[in-house]
Enzyme design. Structure first.
Site, PDB file in Angstrom:
ATOM      1  N   HIS A 141       0.794  -1.210   0.017  1.00 52.84           N
ATOM      2  CA  HIS A 141      -0.087  -0.228  -0.199  1.00 52.84           C
ATOM      3  C   HIS A 141       0.840   1.275  -0.081  1.00 52.84           C
ATOM      4  O   HIS A 141       2.182   1.232   0.250  1.00 52.84           O
ATOM      5  CB  HIS A 141      -0.984  -0.094   1.359  1.00 52.84           C
ATOM      6  CG  HIS A 141      -2.057  -0.880   1.138  1.00 52.84           C
ATOM      7  ND1 HIS A 141      -3.081  -0.866   2.114  1.00 52.84           N
ATOM      8  CD2 HIS A 141      -2.357  -1.964   0.166  1.00 52.84           C
ATOM      9  CE1 HIS A 141      -3.730  -1.955   1.689  1.00 52.84           C
ATOM     10  NE2 HIS A 141      -3.381  -2.689   0.441  1.00 52.84           N
ATOM     11  N   ASP A 158     -15.414   2.324 -37.432  1.00 52.22           N
ATOM     12  CA  ASP A 158     -13.707   2.733 -37.386  1.00 52.22           C
ATOM     13  C   ASP A 158     -12.798   1.444 -37.145  1.00 52.22           C
ATOM     14  O   ASP A 158     -11.584   1.660 -37.343  1.00 52.22           O
ATOM     15  CB  ASP A 158     -13.512   3.459 -35.862  1.00 52.22           C
ATOM     16  CG  ASP A 158     -14.352   4.722 -36.243  1.00 52.22           C
ATOM     17  OD1 ASP A 158     -14.763   5.323 -37.319  1.00 52.22           O
ATOM     18  OD2 ASP A 158     -14.968   5.259 -35.076  1.00 52.22           O
ATOM     19  N   THR A 201     -19.273   1.627 -33.351  1.00 49.98           N
ATOM     20  CA  THR A 201     -17.949   1.948 -33.502  1.00 49.98           C
ATOM     21  C   THR A 201     -17.070   1.205 -34.119  1.00 49.98           C
ATOM     22  O   THR A 201     -16.158   1.534 -34.766  1.00 49.98           O
ATOM     23  CB  THR A 201     -17.736   2.451 -32.152  1.00 49.98           C
ATOM     24  OG1 THR A 201     -18.590   3.495 -31.719  1.00 49.98           O
ATOM     25  CG2 THR A 201     -16.194   2.998 -32.031  1.00 49.98           C
ATOM     26  N   ALA A 252     -14.850  13.060 -28.254  1.00 49.21           N
ATOM     27  CA  ALA A 252     -14.060  14.398 -29.268  1.00 49.21           C
ATOM     28  C   ALA A 252     -15.173  14.903 -29.651  1.00 49.21           C
ATOM     29  O   ALA A 252     -15.933  14.177 -30.642  1.00 49.21           O
ATOM     30  CB  ALA A 252     -13.023  13.959 -29.808  1.00 49.21           C
ATOM     31  N   GLU A 283       1.225   3.616   1.832  1.00 47.51           N
ATOM     32  CA  GLU A 283       2.173   4.288   3.227  1.00 47.51           C
ATOM     33  C   GLU A 283       3.320   3.231   3.403  1.00 47.51           C
ATOM     34  O   GLU A 283       4.368   3.678   3.572  1.00 47.51           O
ATOM     35  CB  GLU A 283       0.918   3.914   4.440  1.00 47.51           C
ATOM     36  CG  GLU A 283      -0.097   4.717   4.372  1.00 47.51           C
ATOM     37  CD  GLU A 283      -1.366   3.832   3.624  1.00 47.51           C
ATOM     38  OE1 GLU A 283      -2.450   4.024   4.405  1.00 47.51           O
ATOM     39  OE2 GLU A 283      -1.103   3.306   2.617  1.00 47.51           O
ATOM     40  N   CYS A 288      -5.536   1.440   6.224  1.00 53.09           N
ATOM     41  CA  CYS A 288      -6.119   0.147   6.569  1.00 53.09           C
ATOM     42  C   CYS A 288      -5.811  -0.326   7.729  1.00 53.09           C
ATOM     43  O   CYS A 288      -4.627  -0.193   8.197  1.00 53.09           O
ATOM     44  CB  CYS A 288      -6.174  -0.819   5.363  1.00 53.09           C
ATOM     45  SG  CYS A 288      -4.067  -1.717   5.456  1.00 53.09           S
ATOM     46  N   GLU A 341     -16.561   5.014 -24.546  1.00 53.82           N
ATOM     47  CA  GLU A 341     -15.919   6.028 -25.919  1.00 53.82           C
ATOM     48  C   GLU A 341     -17.126   6.107 -26.825  1.00 53.82           C
ATOM     49  O   GLU A 341     -16.847   6.500 -27.841  1.00 53.82           O
ATOM     50  CB  GLU A 341     -14.796   5.556 -26.265  1.00 53.82           C
ATOM     51  CG  GLU A 341     -13.574   5.473 -25.524  1.00 53.82           C
ATOM     52  CD  GLU A 341     -12.201   5.783 -26.207  1.00 53.82           C
ATOM     53  OE1 GLU A 341     -12.202   5.572 -27.627  1.00 53.82           O
ATOM     54  OE2 GLU A 341     -11.197   5.944 -25.455  1.00 53.82           O
ATOM     55  N   GLY A 382     -20.146   5.146 -29.565  1.00 54.16           N
ATOM     56  CA  GLY A 382     -20.820   6.328 -29.845  1.00 54.16           C
ATOM     57  C   GLY A 382     -21.881   7.030 -29.418  1.00 54.16           C
ATOM     58  O   GLY A 382     -22.352   6.619 -28.311  1.00 54.16           O
TER      59      GLY A 382
END
Length: 365
Positions: free
Chosen positions: A51, A200, A196, A154, A53, A76, A293, A295
């Site tokens: 962890h 793409d 998508t 985007a 710490e 913890c 992401e 579409g």
């Protein structure tokens, strides 16, 4: 209560926390200060490893004795894959512990009491809002069993993610695309719709930055994904998970399984597959951070069903000027601006000519 140095160091600990990929555990950063000097930074890199710490204490070694430990999340106080951080802090001889925020779901309560019983001064609340935001994904997963969902897209200034022909390369510039890949690296899984994939043929891998590929997830009710799709190629060791409707054709399923995909059947929804069932299945697999992401159809579904927690929208200084072009979200929408989704706790970052707007979703009912 806290010095300017401690505020600066806690800010560094928050940045340090983001270096880790510890899902399903929370991202945590820690720092040690002694005699007015930062002597060590640590973070929780992966589940099962030290962890934050303990990482910082190990780096500081004997200098930990008498130091102040600053940690973004309450230490913890239980035995899991690793021992209790409270005991490591006591053994190292830290004099004081400054905690950013409390654990949203401590397995064994009493961490602060344990430290104070050992004579260690404990203070809570330094940069609390920032530290709480750092573990918002973990907190949701603990509370609901579901992933924390970020919608990423985007868009142009008129809100388009592609032209009417489907062309979207490239709406934003190189700096924005690099940041988009950094977001992928931070995610446990990345999700798109079959539209998508067909338009793409994306690999959905992390490029432009160093990092690990997330699990690739596709919503494909009728299994239209070609077995030759890039997400099923050898470009990545990350798995590909396809959610289909429970009445999808078995022959198509067999072909995709032979190509390397794992298939999960969920109930059919009016708009494809049941997105709520998808999130439940991902949560059961320990997926804490999900990057959606799109579409437009997928974004609209997540918004309509209230399944999105956060948005990361890249805005480019371009205008398509076409009502038939594809918008950010194609859902049912709302009848009035008053009832629209809005982003709160927003941040705006310039990336070359583009802007990245991030924030948490909130809707006025």
């Amino acid at each position: 209560m806290w010095s300017e140095l401690e505020r600066e160091v806690m800010a560094q600990a928050i940045v340090e926390a983001k270096r880790g990929r510890p899902s399903p555990n929370p991202r945590v950063g820690a720092a040690l200060v002694r005699d007015g000097e930062l002597i060590a930074l640590g973070h929780h890199a992966k589940a099962g490893e030290a962890h934050a710490e303990v990482d910082a204490l190990r780096k500081a070694g004997p200098r930990s004795k008498g130091a102040t430990l600053l940690v973004t999340l309450e230490p913890c106080n239980h035995h899991g894959r690793t021992g209790p951080c409270t005991e490591a802090i006591i053994e190292a001889g830290a004099r004081r512990v400054v905690i950013g925020c409390r654990d949203p779901a401590p397995h064994v309560p009493g961490a602060i009491d344990r430290l104070e019983q050992a004579g260690i001064e404990v203070e809570v609340g330094l940069m609390e809002a920032e530290c709480t935001a750092l573990v918002a994904d973990f907190a949701k997963h603990i509370r609901t069993g579901l992933p924390h969902v970020t919608l990423k897209a985007a868009v142009t200034l008129d809100g388009k993610i592609a032209t009417r022909t489907g062309d979207s390369k490239w709406i934003t510039g190189e700096a924005a695309r690099t940041e988009a890949h950094r977001l992928r690296d931070e995610a446990d899984a990345i999700l798109v719709g079959v539209g998508t994939v067909l338009a793409d043929d994306p690999a959905l891998t992390v490029r432009h930055v160093g990092g690990e590929d997330p699990l690739r997830v596709v919503l494909d009710a009728d299994l239209k994904t070609p077995p030759t799709a890039a997400i099923l190629g050898d470009a990545s060791k990350a798995g590909t998970l396809i959610f289909c409707a429970d009445d999808a054709e078995r022959e198509r399923a067999a072909a995709l399984e032979r190509a390397g995909a794992e298939l999960i059947a969920v109930p059919r929804h009016a708009r494809g597959v049941d997105a709520s069932a998808v999130l439940r299945a991902l949560g059961e697999r320990g997926i804490v951070r999900l990057l959606v992401e799109g579409g437009a159809h997928v974004h609209g579904t997540f918004l309509d069903l209230g399944l999105a927690d956060r948005a990361a929208i890249f805005v480019a200084p371009r205008i398509v000027g076409d009502a038939g072009a594809m918008s950010l979200a194609a859902g049912s929408g709302v009848d009035s601006i008053e009832h629209a989704w809005r982003l709160v706790r927003t941040e705006v970052c310039a990336l070359g000519p583009d802007l990245l707007i991030t924030g948490d979703f909130e809707r006025t009912q």
